[in-house]
Design a protein around this motif. Structure first.
Motif, mmCIF file in Angstrom:
data_model
loop_
_atom_site.group_PDB
_atom_site.id
_atom_site.type_symbol
_atom_site.label_atom_id
_atom_site.label_comp_id
_atom_site.label_asym_id
_atom_site.label_seq_id
_atom_site.Cartn_x
_atom_site.Cartn_y
_atom_site.Cartn_z
ATOM 1 N N ARG A 1 11.467 -12.896 49.787
ATOM 2 C CA ARG A 1 12.886 -13.226 49.628
ATOM 3 C C ARG A 1 13.556 -13.372 50.985
ATOM 4 O O ARG A 1 13.423 -12.521 51.867
ATOM 5 C CB ARG A 1 13.572 -12.136 48.823
ATOM 6 C CG ARG A 1 15.057 -12.332 48.598
ATOM 7 C CD ARG A 1 15.350 -13.406 47.567
ATOM 8 N NE ARG A 1 14.873 -13.024 46.252
ATOM 9 C CZ ARG A 1 14.890 -13.838 45.188
ATOM 10 N NH1 ARG A 1 15.334 -15.072 45.319
ATOM 11 N NH2 ARG A 1 14.448 -13.427 44.021
ATOM 12 N N ALA B 1 12.861 -18.370 46.558
ATOM 13 C CA ALA B 1 12.793 -17.329 47.584
ATOM 14 C C ALA B 1 13.952 -17.425 48.573
ATOM 15 O O ALA B 1 14.217 -16.488 49.321
ATOM 16 C CB ALA B 1 11.469 -17.404 48.336
ATOM 17 N N LYS C 1 12.166 -6.940 47.682
ATOM 18 C CA LYS C 1 12.699 -8.162 47.100
ATOM 19 C C LYS C 1 11.754 -9.342 47.296
ATOM 20 O O LYS C 1 12.119 -10.484 47.068
ATOM 21 C CB LYS C 1 14.071 -8.468 47.696
ATOM 22 C CG LYS C 1 15.144 -7.495 47.301
ATOM 23 C CD LYS C 1 16.475 -7.894 47.868
ATOM 24 C CE LYS C 1 16.517 -7.647 49.365
ATOM 25 N NZ LYS C 1 17.816 -7.987 49.950
ATOM 26 N N PHE D 1 14.522 -7.757 42.658
ATOM 27 C CA PHE D 1 14.183 -8.954 43.404
ATOM 28 C C PHE D 1 15.307 -9.462 44.310
ATOM 29 O O PHE D 1 15.038 -10.182 45.269
ATOM 30 C CB PHE D 1 13.820 -10.089 42.421
ATOM 31 C CG PHE D 1 12.611 -9.810 41.583
ATOM 32 C CD1 PHE D 1 11.350 -10.139 42.032
ATOM 33 C CD2 PHE D 1 12.728 -9.209 40.346
ATOM 34 C CE1 PHE D 1 10.230 -9.888 41.262
ATOM 35 C CE2 PHE D 1 11.616 -8.954 39.568
ATOM 36 C CZ PHE D 1 10.358 -9.295 40.027
ATOM 37 N N ILE D 2 16.560 -9.117 44.005
ATOM 38 C CA ILE D 2 17.670 -9.743 44.721
ATOM 39 C C ILE D 2 18.889 -8.828 44.671
ATOM 40 O O ILE D 2 19.041 -8.024 43.739
ATOM 41 C CB ILE D 2 18.011 -11.125 44.087
ATOM 42 C CG1 ILE D 2 18.956 -11.934 44.979
ATOM 43 C CG2 ILE D 2 18.546 -10.971 42.679
ATOM 44 C CD1 ILE D 2 19.166 -13.367 44.502
#
Length: 464
Positions: free
Chosen positions: A29, A240, A11, A291-292
């Motif tokens: 992240r 982030a 991530k 990414f999340i």
């Protein structure tokens, strides 16, 4: 320019300068502890042999202790608390009774009216609100019921709310209310994040991919923004700190499909639109989950069960995104704890239903009222369909949330609610993305909240 790391399961993301490949800085992240609190909404067995009366009985039992505490705090310990069966008009003394509110409404839809339409009798005109000046308010306990008159406004409440009323019996089958109180919610003890530990969650609802083609570009901008592929270096550094994205329902559709009585071309078109929208949703989620962490809740018009609590969307709907552990299909309502903040919310059906059966039109006011009533969906199962629970009511709010949201509203609204015992809750009405092209950011350390818009030529955010 931002380039994702080569490991798609990570991530983190990389910041590079200009259009070259030289890496200037890495933005990783931020981490945020997570605990799922929605197990009570998961249906282990679908038993429809029970009567719906049981859920009202258990709601009253579970709420009575909290109400008794409020009674003593507001009116003192000397005021008598009676059952309806013990009322005696000859005493002519004030007392408190605890019960569940029921609204007698002539305009409320019923199956008998639907049958009359089938027999080509006079159909009822379509309505969005079912309030009438002749509505009556009744209080029920375990044994009896009595009509309420006086201070408690019948148009400000709905069926299913448990409350305590102070007053006296008038002797003609009525109870005159001079004051009342709600259960409220117990304050919760938590250690807030320090000001240095900036973390935030992103809330979005109402993507409506089946019937809103003009939302695809704003949706891609939202994806790029969350992923760190959009904005200047400072904006990327800020992104982030996003630890979670919650999608609050109506992702496939944000309105009901065409009503047809047989398999027609309109029916086939609706099916094709739904299938295409589900594929688009899978593609959208596939980009994000690299990414999340993403929590996906079902909504009123999504391909999920209609009754509350709605069960998680099936993972087979998302063959691409489901390969990532960061995709989480959740229930509606949904409750979790993120970075020490308790988050609770729905896809909007309870708020919309309260508005339909009362004169309270403001969604933010309704959201606050349900918090003070200590119940997520008080109109369920009367006018909002739900499972016939027998020994529990999962919609009771047992602990005050830090963030309490309702999805699929017409506009963004927010308020920091402060309760009588120091409760602090950020109330959030999440706008429909298909109509507003906006999402909502909630900072977990300060509970600050603001919208971010992705409309054509309008990429901006403004703190509320």
């Amino acid at each position: 320019m931002v380039v994702p790391e080569m490991n798609s399961a990570s991530k983190g993301f990389l910041l590079t300068s200009g259009g070259g490949l030289e890496v200037d800085k890495v933005h990783v992240r931020a981490d945020g502890s997570y605990t799922d609190k929605s197990q009570k909404f998961i249906q282990q067995a679908k038993d429809f042999t029970k009567q719906y009366a049981h859920i009202y009985a258990i709601r009253l039992v579970k709420t009575r202790d909290a109400l008794t505490k409020r009674i003593h705090e507001k009116w003192g310990v000397d005021i008598p608390v009676k059952k309806l069966i013990d009322l005696n008009e000859e005493d002519n003394e004030q007392c408190v009774i605890i019960g569940t509110l029921f609204k007698h409404q002539e305009l409320k839809p019923s199956i008998l009216k639907e049958i009359s339409e089938e027999h080509q009798l006079a159909p009822q005109p379509p309505r969005k609100n079912f309030v009438d000046e002749e509505d009556q308010l009744i209080l029920e306990d375990e044994q009896e019921r009595i009509r309420l008159i006086g201070k408690l406004n019948v148009h400000s409440v709905v069926t299913g709310v448990v409350c305590a009323v102070l007053g006296k019996d008038t002797g003609d089958g009525k109870f005159e209310v001079v004051d009342y109180c709600w259960p409220n919610v117990l304050p919760r003890v938590r250690e807030p994040l320090s000001s240095e530990d900036k973390r935030f969650i992103v809330l979005v609802s109402g993507l409506g991919l089946a019937n809103n083609a003009d939302a695809l570009l704003p949706l891609q901008l939202l994806t790029d923004w969350i992923s760190g592929l959009l904005g200047d270096p400072e904006e990327q550094r800020n992104q982030a700190q996003a630890v979670r994205l919650i999608i609050a329902g109506n992702s496939v559709r944000d309105c009901a499909p065409h009503k047809v009585s047989a398999i027609t071309n309109a029916f086939k078109i609706d099916v094709e639109d739904t299938l295409n929208a589900t594929r688009h949703l899978d593609d959208f989620l596939h980009q994000l989950v690299s990414f999340i962490d993403v929590d996906v809740m079902p909504g009123e018009h999504d391909p999920a069960n209609h009754m509350l609590p709605q069960q998680p969307l099936h993972f087979c709907m998302f063959p691409k995104a489901n390969t990532f552990e960061t995709l989480h299909c959740k229930t509606n309502p949904y409750e979790c704890e993120v970075a020490n903040c308790r988050v609770l919310g729905t896809s909007g059906q309870p708020v919309n239903d309260v508005a339909a059966y009362s004169k309270v039109e403001d969604p933010l006011t309704i959201l606050q009222q349900t918090l003070e009533w200590g119940h997520i969906a008080p109109t369920c199962p009367d006018t909002l369909s739900g499972f016939p629970y027998y020994d529990e009511d999962p919609f009771i709010i047992t602990e005050c949330p830090d963030v309490y949201f309702a999805g699929n509203q017409t506009a963004f609204q927010t308020k920091l609610y402060e309760g009588p015992e120091g409760q602090r809750t950020r109330l959030v009405c999440i706008p429909s993305f298909a109509k507003t092209h906006s999402c909502v950011v909630v900072e977990l350390n300060s509970l600050d909240c603001y919208p971010v818009s992705f409309g054509a030529g309008d990429f901006s955010d403004s703190e509320m």
